[in-house]
Design a protein around this motif. Structure first.
Motif, PDB file in Angstrom:
ATOM      1  N   ASP A 194      41.056  31.207  17.929  1.00  0.00           N
ATOM      2  CA  ASP A 194      40.443  29.956  17.475  1.00  0.00           C
ATOM      3  C   ASP A 194      40.471  28.896  18.569  1.00  0.00           C
ATOM      4  N   PHE A 195      41.495  28.951  19.402  1.00  0.00           N
ATOM      5  CA  PHE A 195      41.580  28.005  20.507  1.00  0.00           C
ATOM      6  C   PHE A 195      42.421  28.605  21.631  1.00  0.00           C
ATOM      7  N   CYS A 196      42.215  28.067  22.824  1.00  0.00           N
ATOM      8  CA  CYS A 196      43.058  28.411  23.965  1.00  0.00           C
ATOM      9  C   CYS A 196      43.350  27.139  24.741  1.00  0.00           C
ATOM     10  N   TRP A 197      44.389  27.175  25.549  1.00  0.00           N
ATOM     11  CA  TRP A 197      44.736  26.003  26.343  1.00  0.00           C
ATOM     12  C   TRP A 197      45.465  26.430  27.616  1.00  0.00           C
ATOM     13  N   SER A 198      45.462  25.535  28.588  1.00  0.00           N
ATOM     14  CA  SER A 198      46.316  25.653  29.768  1.00  0.00           C
ATOM     15  C   SER A 198      46.659  24.252  30.236  1.00  0.00           C
ATOM     16  N   ILE A 199      47.864  24.103  30.770  1.00  0.00           N
ATOM     17  CA  ILE A 199      48.351  22.803  31.208  1.00  0.00           C
ATOM     18  C   ILE A 199      48.702  22.869  32.684  1.00  0.00           C
ATOM     19  N   CYS A 200      47.860  22.217  33.491  1.00  0.00           N
ATOM     20  CA  CYS A 200      48.046  22.161  34.943  1.00  0.00           C
ATOM     21  C   CYS A 200      48.487  23.515  35.514  1.00  0.00           C
ATOM     22  N   ALA A 201      47.708  24.534  35.213  1.00  0.00           N
ATOM     23  CA  ALA A 201      47.938  25.867  35.757  1.00  0.00           C
ATOM     24  C   ALA A 201      46.778  26.323  36.623  1.00  0.00           C
ATOM     25  N   LEU A 202      45.560  25.939  36.255  1.00  0.00           N
ATOM     26  CA  LEU A 202      44.386  26.505  36.907  1.00  0.00           C
ATOM     27  C   LEU A 202      44.178  26.000  38.331  1.00  0.00           C
ATOM     28  N   GLU A 203      44.876  24.925  38.720  1.00  0.00           N
ATOM     29  CA  GLU A 203      44.771  24.477  40.114  1.00  0.00           C
ATOM     30  C   GLU A 203      45.607  25.337  41.053  1.00  0.00           C
ATOM     31  N   HIS A 204      46.353  26.281  40.488  1.00  0.00           N
ATOM     32  CA  HIS A 204      47.201  27.163  41.304  1.00  0.00           C
ATOM     33  C   HIS A 204      46.602  28.567  41.451  1.00  0.00           C
ATOM     34  N   LEU A 205      45.321  28.722  41.189  1.00  0.00           N
ATOM     35  CA  LEU A 205      44.705  30.051  41.221  1.00  0.00           C
ATOM     36  C   LEU A 205      44.123  30.414  42.577  1.00  0.00           C
ATOM     37  N   GLY A 206      44.242  29.538  43.560  1.00  0.00           N
ATOM     38  CA  GLY A 206      43.837  29.895  44.910  1.00  0.00           C
ATOM     39  C   GLY A 206      42.699  29.083  45.483  1.00  0.00           C
ATOM     40  N   SER A 207      41.822  28.581  44.629  1.00  0.00           N
ATOM     41  CA  SER A 207      40.694  27.778  45.113  1.00  0.00           C
ATOM     42  C   SER A 207      40.085  27.013  43.951  1.00  0.00           C
ATOM     43  N   ILE A 208      39.259  26.033  44.284  1.00  0.00           N
ATOM     44  CA  ILE A 208      38.545  25.278  43.255  1.00  0.00           C
ATOM     45  C   ILE A 208      37.612  26.197  42.484  1.00  0.00           C
ATOM     46  N   GLU A 209      36.909  27.068  43.185  1.00  0.00           N
ATOM     47  CA  GLU A 209      35.969  27.969  42.515  1.00  0.00           C
ATOM     48  C   GLU A 209      36.685  28.914  41.563  1.00  0.00           C
ATOM     49  N   LYS A 210      37.851  29.404  41.929  1.00  0.00           N
ATOM     50  CA  LYS A 210      38.603  30.279  41.027  1.00  0.00           C
ATOM     51  C   LYS A 210      39.063  29.510  39.787  1.00  0.00           C
ATOM     52  N   GLY A 211      39.447  28.257  39.971  1.00  0.00           N
ATOM     53  CA  GLY A 211      39.835  27.452  38.820  1.00  0.00           C
ATOM     54  C   GLY A 211      38.685  27.234  37.864  1.00  0.00           C
ATOM     55  N   LEU A 212      37.513  26.920  38.396  1.00  0.00           N
ATOM     56  CA  LEU A 212      36.328  26.724  37.554  1.00  0.00           C
ATOM     57  C   LEU A 212      35.931  28.025  36.874  1.00  0.00           C
ATOM     58  N   ALA A 213      36.038  29.139  37.601  1.00  0.00           N
ATOM     59  CA  ALA A 213      35.700  30.445  37.017  1.00  0.00           C
ATOM     60  C   ALA A 213      36.649  30.783  35.874  1.00  0.00           C
ATOM     61  N   PHE A 214      37.928  30.407  36.010  1.00  0.00           N
ATOM     62  CA  PHE A 214      38.876  30.643  34.918  1.00  0.00           C
ATOM     63  C   PHE A 214      38.473  29.879  33.663  1.00  0.00           C
ATOM     64  N   ILE A 215      38.086  28.620  33.820  1.00  0.00           N
ATOM     65  CA  ILE A 215      37.691  27.833  32.653  1.00  0.00           C
ATOM     66  C   ILE A 215      36.553  28.538  31.909  1.00  0.00           C
ATOM     67  N   GLU A 216      35.559  29.001  32.653  1.00  0.00           N
ATOM     68  CA  GLU A 216      34.447  29.729  32.024  1.00  0.00           C
ATOM     69  C   GLU A 216      34.928  31.011  31.375  1.00  0.00           C
ATOM     70  N   ALA A 217      35.776  31.770  32.078  1.00  0.00           N
ATOM     71  CA  ALA A 217      36.258  33.047  31.549  1.00  0.00           C
ATOM     72  C   ALA A 217      37.111  32.852  30.303  1.00  0.00           C
ATOM     73  N   SER A 218      37.805  31.714  30.211  1.00  0.00           N
ATOM     74  CA  SER A 218      38.661  31.482  29.042  1.00  0.00           C
ATOM     75  C   SER A 218      37.851  31.413  27.760  1.00  0.00           C
ATOM     76  N   LEU A 219      36.579  31.043  27.856  1.00  0.00           N
ATOM     77  CA  LEU A 219      35.736  30.943  26.664  1.00  0.00           C
ATOM     78  C   LEU A 219      35.491  32.309  26.038  1.00  0.00           C
ATOM     79  N   ALA A 220      35.575  33.362  26.838  1.00  0.00           N
ATOM     80  CA  ALA A 220      35.361  34.712  26.307  1.00  0.00           C
ATOM     81  C   ALA A 220      36.483  35.132  25.368  1.00  0.00           C
ATOM     82  N   THR A 221      37.624  34.436  25.419  1.00  0.00           N
ATOM     83  CA  THR A 221      38.736  34.784  24.525  1.00  0.00           C
ATOM     84  C   THR A 221      38.569  34.176  23.139  1.00  0.00           C
TER      85      THR A 221
END
Length: 329
Positions: A194-221
């Motif tokens: 029903d929902f997902c969340w992350s708290i100041c984690a996605l800036e540690h994924l290696g790059s800005i593009e990877k962080g943005l890609a994670f946000i999009e990918a999280s919607l698939a859950t």
């Protein structure tokens, strides 16, 4: 050139050293006055006799002092059984809970997925409301290699994974399960939430593009019309350079606007964007290194617990930014 004294213990009079020798003391002075201001502001806040959740139409926005002085923040701080402190980490917890509440997901039978949970209190609090939570974090091996385990911020090593002041152990175990998840490669079986969340984690994924890609990918859950709430490190300067391709990256307004435009074209709903970083005293205070965990335990300059909404990261002014997304039908 930068040492304080020469080999024979005389002051280093090199011009660069003369200019730089007092920077550490200036940093400590800035921190001391900023933290003291934050403590006094917290003490002056009214203590409500009772609070209740309410809809405020929360925007996608940066952390500001006014939020922490609001009725909605007071309510969620009371729910988490903690005082209102001027600290952006507390703001992130309260912001995520407010967003989840506004979309009707703090109730029995709802399923939530947390990314990079570490020792945060949200799984325990949600379990107390009979919300089924899948709490995830990176592998212990990676956490040890990157220092997250030694700082007690990893889910597998954090004593605070279960917070007994929020929920009994048996209830926690009933409603919370754990998974190791690489946020750059979310497992395909994590779906239907029903929902997902992350708290100041996605800036540690290696790059800005990877962080943005994670946000999009999280919607698939998520199920259709499900909710995603993510907070990230935000460089408040809209123009100019920023940190990328680094262990901690800093997102700018242009990155958030670009992602919002893309998600909107795909039929998702992003809560209204606000980039107002505030003008109150704590909005103008920018914390500086050294950070408390880098100072000696017996440091002669007692600063107390950190209190800041903005801080300097690699020479840039950063704060937390919350993004609220509702998945398309």
């Amino acid at each position: 050139m930068l040492v304080l004294v020469t080999k024979d213990a005389k002051p280093n009079l090199n011009q660069l050293a003369v200019a730089a020798k007092n920077i550490r003391i200036l940093e400590l002075n800035v921190k001391a006055f900023g933290y003291e201001m934050a403590r006094r502001l917290s003490e002056a806040l009214p203590i409500p006799d009772d609070t209740a959740p309410r809809i405020v139409a929360l925007a996608s926005k940066p952390c500001v002092q006014a939020d922490l002085e609001s009725d909605w923040a007071a309510h969620w701080a009371r729910e988490l059984r903690c005082p209102v402190l001027y600290h952006r980490k507390l703001w992130e917890y309260l912001y995520v809970l407010q967003a989840i509440y506004e979309h009707g997901h703090i109730r029995p039978g709802v399923r939530g997925l947390g990314f990079g949970c570490g020792a945060e209190p949200l799984p325990s609090y949600l379990a107390s409301k009979a919300v089924a939570v899948t709490a995830t974090d990176q592998s212990l091996e990676i956490a040890k290699a990157t220092g997250w385990a030694s700082s007690n911020q990893h889910l597998g090593t954090a004593a605070g994974a279960h917070q007994p002041h929020l929920v009994p152990q048996r209830v926690f175990e009933q409603f919370v399960s754990f998974r190791t998840v690489d946020m750059n490669a979310i497992p395909g079986d994590l779906v239907g939430y029903d929902f997902c969340w992350s708290i100041c984690a996605l800036e540690h994924l290696g790059s800005i593009e990877k962080g943005l890609a994670f946000i999009e990918a999280s919607l698939a859950t998520l199920r259709p019309r499900g909710l995603a709430v993510h907070t990230l490190e935000f460089n408040i300067e809209a123009d100019g350079p920023t940190i990328d391709n680094w262990p901690t990256v800093l997102f700018q307004r242009k990155h958030i606007e670009r992602l919002t435009e893309k998600l909107t074209r795909e039929g998702h709903e992003v809560a209204a964007l606000s980039f107002d970083c505030g003008a109150a005293p704590m909005d103008r205070f920018v914390d500086l290194p050294p950070w408390s965990h880098d100072l000696p335990v017996d440091h002669a300059y007692p600063l107390g617990e950190p209190r800041h909404l903005k801080l300097a990261i690699d020479g840039f002014i950063a704060t937390s930014f919350g993004l609220i997304i509702r998945k398309r039908a």
